[in-house]
Design a protein around this motif. Structure first.
Motif, PDB file in Angstrom:
ATOM      1  N   THR A 176       4.971   6.266  -3.701  1.00  0.00           N
ATOM      2  CA  THR A 176       5.544   6.950  -2.551  1.00  0.00           C
ATOM      3  C   THR A 176       4.965   8.359  -2.430  1.00  0.00           C
ATOM      4  O   THR A 176       4.968   9.119  -3.391  1.00  0.00           O
ATOM      5  CB  THR A 176       7.077   7.033  -2.678  1.00  0.00           C
ATOM      6  OG1 THR A 176       7.589   5.705  -2.808  1.00  0.00           O
ATOM      7  CG2 THR A 176       7.703   7.690  -1.467  1.00  0.00           C
ATOM      8  N   ARG A 177       4.419   8.631  -1.250  1.00  0.00           N
ATOM      9  CA  ARG A 177       3.849   9.939  -0.901  1.00  0.00           C
ATOM     10  C   ARG A 177       2.679  10.372  -1.796  1.00  0.00           C
ATOM     11  O   ARG A 177       2.327  11.548  -1.847  1.00  0.00           O
ATOM     12  CB  ARG A 177       4.935  11.005  -0.863  1.00  0.00           C
ATOM     13  CG  ARG A 177       5.936  10.791   0.251  1.00  0.00           C
ATOM     14  CD  ARG A 177       6.970  11.898   0.328  1.00  0.00           C
ATOM     15  NE  ARG A 177       7.923  11.704   1.391  1.00  0.00           N
ATOM     16  CZ  ARG A 177       8.927  10.835   1.384  1.00  0.00           C
ATOM     17  NH1 ARG A 177       9.107  10.042   0.347  1.00  0.00           N
ATOM     18  NH2 ARG A 177       9.758  10.747   2.387  1.00  0.00           N
TER      19      ARG A 177
ATOM     20  N   THR B 265       5.177   3.783   0.639  1.00  0.00           N
ATOM     21  CA  THR B 265       5.789   4.477   1.762  1.00  0.00           C
ATOM     22  C   THR B 265       5.315   5.929   1.813  1.00  0.00           C
ATOM     23  O   THR B 265       5.417   6.660   0.828  1.00  0.00           O
ATOM     24  CB  THR B 265       7.324   4.444   1.638  1.00  0.00           C
ATOM     25  OG1 THR B 265       7.742   3.082   1.531  1.00  0.00           O
ATOM     26  CG2 THR B 265       7.987   5.077   2.847  1.00  0.00           C
ATOM     27  N   GLY B 266       4.752   6.311   2.957  1.00  0.00           N
ATOM     28  CA  GLY B 266       4.308   7.689   3.148  1.00  0.00           C
ATOM     29  C   GLY B 266       3.101   8.093   2.333  1.00  0.00           C
ATOM     30  O   GLY B 266       2.762   9.270   2.254  1.00  0.00           O
TER      31      GLY B 266
ATOM     32  N   THR C 210       4.124   4.081   7.370  1.00  0.00           N
ATOM     33  CA  THR C 210       2.836   4.626   6.932  1.00  0.00           C
ATOM     34  C   THR C 210       1.798   4.546   8.053  1.00  0.00           C
ATOM     35  O   THR C 210       1.735   3.569   8.781  1.00  0.00           O
ATOM     36  CB  THR C 210       2.339   3.866   5.684  1.00  0.00           C
ATOM     37  OG1 THR C 210       3.346   3.948   4.675  1.00  0.00           O
ATOM     38  CG2 THR C 210       1.048   4.432   5.145  1.00  0.00           C
TER      39      THR C 210
END
Length: 133
Positions: free
Chosen positions: A14-15, A34-35, A56
């Motif tokens: 994530t990120r 995600t992201g 995304t």
């Protein structure tokens, strides 16, 4: 960054930044992306079953022949993405944007796609049995 053939199953990314990574043939089954910054990333032939790519930006990404079975792509942007021969069986594509995407011969059987945009997308030869739009 060369991550060809990497095994990243169930990894939480994530990120994270995977800028310019080569993920060809990588196994990201069940990974959370995600992201994640996927600028310049190649995901062709990657194993992505159950991957979470919600929200995304995947504009122009190469997913040719990738396995996205059961993937979650809710609210993702795949404008101009290449998904030729990709497997999106049972994928959650709710509110995903596929404008100008190349989905030739892609498998979308059982995909959940209400509110999804396919403006000017190429769906020639795509399999769409049992999908929900």
């Amino acid at each position: 960054m060369n991550l060809t053939d990497a095994v990243l199953t169930d990894t939480n990314l994530t990120r994270a930044s995977l800028h310019d990574a080569n993920l060809t043939h990588a196994n990201l089954t069940g990974a959370n992306l995600t992201g994640t910054n996927l600028t310049g990333v190649n995901l062709s032939t990657a194993a992505l079953p159950g991957v979470n790519l919600s929200g995304t930006n995947l504009t122009g990404k190469n997913f040719a022949s990738a396995d996205l079975t059961d993937a979650v792509l809710t609210d993702a942007t795949l404008t101009g993405a290449v998904l030729t021969d990709a497997n999106l069986t049972r994928a959650n594509l709710e509110r995903t944007e596929f404008a100008r995407a190349d989905l030739r011969r892609a498998t979308l059987n059982g995909a959940f796609a209400p509110g999804t945009g396919f403006a000017d997308a190429n769906l020639t030869g795509a399999k769409i049995d049992g999908w929900t739009i």
